[in-house]
Design a protein around this motif. Structure first.
Motif, PDB file in Angstrom:
ATOM      1  N   UNK A  92       0.846  -1.189   0.000  1.00  0.00           N
ATOM      2  CA  UNK A  92       0.000   0.000   0.000  1.00  0.00           C
ATOM      3  C   UNK A  92       0.886   1.245   0.000  1.00  0.00           C
ATOM      4  N   UNK A  93       0.273   2.384  -0.299  1.00  0.00           N
ATOM      5  CA  UNK A  93       0.982   3.661  -0.394  1.00  0.00           C
ATOM      6  C   UNK A  93       0.354   4.656   0.568  1.00  0.00           C
ATOM      7  N   UNK A  94       1.181   5.402   1.296  1.00  0.00           N
ATOM      8  CA  UNK A  94       0.711   6.514   2.108  1.00  0.00           C
ATOM      9  C   UNK A  94       1.048   7.815   1.392  1.00  0.00           C
ATOM     10  N   UNK A  95       0.014   8.560   0.978  1.00  0.00           N
ATOM     11  CA  UNK A  95       0.170   9.775   0.165  1.00  0.00           C
ATOM     12  C   UNK A  95      -0.318  10.979   0.958  1.00  0.00           C
ATOM     13  N   UNK A  96       0.611  11.885   1.288  1.00  0.00           N
ATOM     14  CA  UNK A  96       0.232  13.052   2.078  1.00  0.00           C
ATOM     15  C   UNK A  96      -0.357  14.165   1.235  1.00  0.00           C
ATOM     16  N   UNK A  97       0.109  14.337   0.002  1.00  0.00           N
ATOM     17  CA  UNK A  97      -0.307  15.471  -0.804  1.00  0.00           C
ATOM     18  C   UNK A  97       0.499  16.712  -0.443  1.00  0.00           C
ATOM     19  N   UNK A  98       0.114  17.846  -0.997  1.00  0.00           N
ATOM     20  CA  UNK A  98       0.808  19.111  -0.737  1.00  0.00           C
ATOM     21  C   UNK A  98      -0.101  20.045   0.047  1.00  0.00           C
ATOM     22  N   UNK A  99       0.327  20.433   1.240  1.00  0.00           N
ATOM     23  CA  UNK A  99      -0.458  21.378   2.024  1.00  0.00           C
ATOM     24  C   UNK A  99      -0.405  22.753   1.368  1.00  0.00           C
ATOM     25  N   UNK A 100      -1.579  23.278   1.039  1.00  0.00           N
ATOM     26  CA  UNK A 100      -1.685  24.627   0.490  1.00  0.00           C
ATOM     27  C   UNK A 100      -2.227  25.608   1.520  1.00  0.00           C
ATOM     28  N   UNK A 101      -3.095  25.130   2.410  1.00  0.00           N
ATOM     29  CA  UNK A 101      -3.668  26.003   3.437  1.00  0.00           C
ATOM     30  C   UNK A 101      -4.017  25.152   4.660  1.00  0.00           C
ATOM     31  N   UNK A 102      -3.889  25.770   5.833  1.00  0.00           N
ATOM     32  CA  UNK A 102      -4.131  25.037   7.081  1.00  0.00           C
ATOM     33  C   UNK A 102      -4.713  26.004   8.101  1.00  0.00           C
ATOM     34  N   UNK A 103      -5.937  25.757   8.524  1.00  0.00           N
ATOM     35  CA  UNK A 103      -6.649  26.655   9.437  1.00  0.00           C
ATOM     36  C   UNK A 103      -7.435  25.828  10.450  1.00  0.00           C
ATOM     37  N   UNK A 104      -6.721  25.160  11.385  1.00  0.00           N
ATOM     38  CA  UNK A 104      -7.415  24.265  12.311  1.00  0.00           C
ATOM     39  C   UNK A 104      -8.393  24.980  13.238  1.00  0.00           C
ATOM     40  N   UNK A 105      -8.170  26.289  13.494  1.00  0.00           N
ATOM     41  CA  UNK A 105      -9.097  27.022  14.357  1.00  0.00           C
ATOM     42  C   UNK A 105     -10.506  27.026  13.770  1.00  0.00           C
ATOM     43  N   UNK A 106     -10.585  26.998  12.444  1.00  0.00           N
ATOM     44  CA  UNK A 106     -11.884  26.941  11.768  1.00  0.00           C
ATOM     45  C   UNK A 106     -12.168  25.556  11.193  1.00  0.00           C
ATOM     46  N   UNK A 107     -11.419  24.569  11.732  1.00  0.00           N
ATOM     47  CA  UNK A 107     -11.634  23.150  11.406  1.00  0.00           C
ATOM     48  C   UNK A 107     -11.560  22.876   9.902  1.00  0.00           C
ATOM     49  N   UNK A 108     -10.486  23.388   9.287  1.00  0.00           N
ATOM     50  CA  UNK A 108     -10.290  23.095   7.873  1.00  0.00           C
ATOM     51  C   UNK A 108      -8.793  23.021   7.572  1.00  0.00           C
ATOM     52  N   UNK A 109      -8.462  22.167   6.626  1.00  0.00           N
ATOM     53  CA  UNK A 109      -7.091  22.010   6.162  1.00  0.00           C
ATOM     54  C   UNK A 109      -7.153  21.548   4.715  1.00  0.00           C
ATOM     55  N   UNK A 110      -6.152  21.903   3.923  1.00  0.00           N
ATOM     56  CA  UNK A 110      -6.196  21.582   2.499  1.00  0.00           C
ATOM     57  C   UNK A 110      -4.872  21.021   2.028  1.00  0.00           C
ATOM     58  N   UNK A 111      -4.883  19.723   1.725  1.00  0.00           N
ATOM     59  CA  UNK A 111      -3.749  19.062   1.072  1.00  0.00           C
ATOM     60  C   UNK A 111      -4.217  18.662  -0.326  1.00  0.00           C
ATOM     61  N   UNK A 112      -3.614  19.261  -1.348  1.00  0.00           N
ATOM     62  CA  UNK A 112      -4.070  18.969  -2.707  1.00  0.00           C
ATOM     63  C   UNK A 112      -3.415  17.693  -3.233  1.00  0.00           C
ATOM     64  N   UNK A 113      -4.149  17.022  -4.125  1.00  0.00           N
ATOM     65  CA  UNK A 113      -3.693  15.750  -4.686  1.00  0.00           C
ATOM     66  C   UNK A 113      -4.757  14.685  -4.462  1.00  0.00           C
ATOM     67  N   UNK A 114      -5.078  13.941  -5.491  1.00  0.00           N
ATOM     68  CA  UNK A 114      -6.155  12.943  -5.456  1.00  0.00           C
ATOM     69  C   UNK A 114      -5.568  11.542  -5.281  1.00  0.00           C
ATOM     70  N   UNK A 115      -5.727  10.974  -4.095  1.00  0.00           N
ATOM     71  CA  UNK A 115      -5.220   9.634  -3.819  1.00  0.00           C
ATOM     72  C   UNK A 115      -5.912   8.560  -4.632  1.00  0.00           C
ATOM     73  N   UNK A 116      -7.189   8.769  -4.951  1.00  0.00           N
ATOM     74  CA  UNK A 116      -7.910   7.778  -5.750  1.00  0.00           C
ATOM     75  C   UNK A 116      -7.320   7.691  -7.157  1.00  0.00           C
ATOM     76  N   UNK A 117      -6.948   8.834  -7.716  1.00  0.00           N
ATOM     77  CA  UNK A 117      -6.303   8.839  -9.031  1.00  0.00           C
ATOM     78  C   UNK A 117      -4.972   8.106  -8.973  1.00  0.00           C
ATOM     79  N   UNK A 118      -4.187   8.351  -7.926  1.00  0.00           N
ATOM     80  CA  UNK A 118      -2.891   7.669  -7.803  1.00  0.00           C
ATOM     81  C   UNK A 118      -3.078   6.160  -7.644  1.00  0.00           C
TER      82      UNK A 118
END
Length: 370
Positions: A92-118
């Motif tokens: 199996x593969x562990x894919x983190x993606x690329x963090x573009x934005x991270x705002x845990x105070x507002x309960x959101x984080x964005x790592x771009x990249x589609x693991x299903x495609x990979x």
């Protein structure tokens, strides 16, 4: 997935320094490290790095995100396919993606990249989106390597508290007490981001000298730091927060302007001193004194920051490579390890590492279609 014995997992990491994709094989059952396998680094070309930089700070609907996502997926497919056609082949593969934005105070984080495609491209199950569950449940979503650091402390046979310091774009610290049996026991771990590390230095070098980073800290070593700016930097509200806590790459937006009037070398020296001072401040939070701080990530190759850490920390400061671990690949290996934990239904973060209310296992499992 029914995992009853150690398997080969492939982990990938593209960090906030935006230098490229690290990929590494690890044999593990998600608890104990059995063996380390091959590694590979796939650098981003200048145009790819520019595309990623343009998308920093943007969420899923950002105008520059589709181009950045394509860069991330293409680079990862290129790097990871080297392993899926080799022996041993990863289970199996562990894919983190690329963090573009991270705002845990507002309960959101964005790592771009589609693991299903990979998963389709690699014809291998891919585990991805490691941070969202933690953030949605009120955690910081970072750092995520501490559970792996616990396994590493066991692997190097440490029998007293130590710390792992990763100096990437952002610095993060993991306190490990290997006298505990599992990483989710109360007292076994404490983890948090220390503050900006390589990112402001890299940005300065790129902006002023068109260089990707300050190699060996050579530019900074020729300068004189501004103690006044370092002290002002340390008044930032982040340093008054108790851990666990985490940062976005650009959470200190005033820092570049603070060194604008300085020469290239003085600005680099001051930003390097800020990174070291943030670590020293962070070390005040560890539950017990540690014997050694093992430094990982690209920052460990910066001679000036290593000397500053040695001068400012009470513990011994060592390049993690001295233990036999690979300081360039530790985070990629961490996501291989975490992928196996997700597959087994084991937690990947907890109250002492991200501040989430209870231990949680994140991640989406995508399998190739039949």
């Amino acid at each position: 997935m029914n995992i009853t014995a150690p398997i080969w997992a492939l982990g990938a990491m593209s960090g906030t320094s935006l230098d490229g994709v690290d990929a590494a094989m690890l044999q593990t059952d998600g608890e104990t490290i059995t063996a380390f396998g091959d590694t590979y680094f796939r650098p981003y070309a200048d145009d790819e790095q520019a595309t990623l930089r343009a998308a920093l700070g943007q969420w899923q609907d950002g105008a520059d995100v589709p181009a950045a996502q394509e860069v991330v997926e293409t680079a990862h497919a290129s790097a990871l396919s080297r392993f899926t056609t080799a022996d041993p082949r990863p289970d199996l593969v562990g894919f983190h993606g690329q963090t573009l934005a991270h705002d845990p105070q507002n309960r959101r984080t964005h790592q771009t990249g589609d693991g299903a495609l990979l998963a389709e491209l690699l014809q291998t199950p891919v585990i991805w989106d490691f941070r969202s569950s933690d953030v949605e449940l009120g955690g910081q979503g970072a750092p995520l390597a501490p559970f792996f650091h616990f396994a590493c402390a066991k692997w190097i046979k440490s029998d007293e508290p130590i710390a792992f310091l990763n100096l990437g774009g952002v610095g993060n610290l993991t306190y490990v007490d290997p006298r505990f049996d599992t990483p989710d026991e109360e007292g076994a771990l404490l983890a948090f981001d220390t503050g900006p590390a390589n990112a402001p230095i890299n940005d300065l070098m790129m902006r002023r000298l068109n260089l990707p980073f300050d190699k060996n800290g050579d530019c900074a070593a020729q300068g004189h730091l501004s103690a006044e700016i370092v002290q002002k930097f340390l008044t930032h509200g982040y340093f008054h927060k108790m851990p666990p806590k985490s940062l976005d790459r650009d959470d200190f937006p005033d820092l570049p302007a603070m060194v604008d009037a300085l020469s290239d070398a003085d600005a680099a020296a001051t930003l390097t001193a800020c990174a070291a001072a943030a670590v020293a401040q962070g070390m005040e939070h560890v539950p017990e004194p540690v014997t050694t701080v093992y430094v990982t990530g690209g920052g460990r190759k910066n001679k000036l920051i290593m000397n500053m850490l040695k001068d400012n920390l009470k513990a011994k400061v060592e390049d993690i490579d001295a233990t036999g671990l690979d300081g360039d690949m530790l985070e990629a290996q961490a996501f291989a390890y975490l992928a196996v934990r997700v597959a087994r239904g084991l937690p990947t973060s907890g109250p002492s590492t991200t501040g989430v209310a209870a231990s949680v296992g994140g991640g989406i499992i995508s399998r190739p279609s039949e």
